[in-house]
Design an enzyme around this catalytic site. Structure first.
Site, PDB file in Angstrom:
ATOM      1  NE  ARG A  80      -3.451   2.808   0.638  1.00 20.37           N
ATOM      2  CZ  ARG A  80      -4.518   3.118   1.366  1.00 20.37           C
ATOM      3  NH1 ARG A  80      -5.112   2.197   2.079  1.00 20.37           N
ATOM      4  NH2 ARG A  80      -5.008   4.330   1.352  1.00 20.37           N
ATOM      5  NE  ARG A  89      -7.233   3.558  -1.450  1.00 19.33           N
ATOM      6  CZ  ARG A  89      -8.042   4.493  -1.027  1.00 19.33           C
ATOM      7  NH1 ARG A  89      -8.936   4.232  -0.126  1.00 19.33           N
ATOM      8  NH2 ARG A  89      -7.957   5.716  -1.470  1.00 19.33           N
ATOM      9  CG  ASP A  92      -8.732   1.447   2.168  1.00 20.33           C
ATOM     10  OD1 ASP A  92      -7.980   1.887   3.062  1.00 20.33           O
ATOM     11  OD2 ASP A  92      -9.831   1.964   1.898  1.00 20.33           O
ATOM     12  CG  ASP A  94     -11.022   2.292   5.588  1.00 21.11           C
ATOM     13  OD1 ASP A  94      -9.893   2.780   5.766  1.00 21.11           O
ATOM     14  OD2 ASP A  94     -11.679   2.441   4.546  1.00 21.11           O
TER      15      ASP A  94
END
Length: 157
Positions: A80, A89, A92, A94
């Site tokens: 990344r 990307r 990812d 989150d």
């Protein structure tokens, strides 16, 4: 153990293989209790290929800031890079929700600040937690209908 919902996405390289590998790597941070189906969605506020997205439920003993750091390390392990905001990307991860907590730190905001605006977060989240409440905001299901104009489709199993 705290239930943490993790958004997983990729739009560079072998995205489906990457998100599946990342899901397995989350097990080192606790116990993966559930994973949504995988979705394909168009980039929002970004460019590049469509994303593969999903959400996992991870039960973890890690405090939220340490969990975030561990997620960033997994991302880095997948190459990344962050050349600019919302760049395409390889991976990812989150931190969407951390128990019923509301966290406002410079490096971490939970609930994730844009989760109620994103079909690629809400639909997978509702796959695994149909009645989930977003702390301070209410049922996640009330926000999903507001995102129906976003291009998203379920990937074939």
């Amino acid at each position: 153990m705290t239930p943490a919902y993790i958004g997983i996405g990729s739009n560079l390289g072998a995205s489906l293989a990457t998100v599946q590998t990342a899901l397995a790597e989350l097990a080192a941070l606790g116990t993966v209790r559930a994973c949504s189906r995988w979705y394909c969605s168009a980039p929002i506020d970004s460019s590049g290929a469509d994303y593969v997205n999903g959400v996992a439920l991870l039960e973890t003993a890690l405090p939220a800031p340490q969990l975030l750091q561990a997620l960033l390390e997994i991302e880095a392990g997948h190459g990344r890079e962050r050349p600019y905001r919302n760049a395409p990307r390889t991976l990812d991860l989150d931190l969407l929700l951390y128990g019923a907590e509301i966290i406002a730190l410079p490096q971490l905001q939970v609930p994730h600040p844009r989760m109620t605006e994103r079909a690629f977060v809400l639909l997978p989240l509702l796959d695994i937690a149909p009645a989930i409440e977003i702390p301070g905001l209410g049922p996640a299901s009330t926000f999903a209908s507001r995102t129906m104009d976003q291009r998203i489709r379920l990937l074939a199993a």
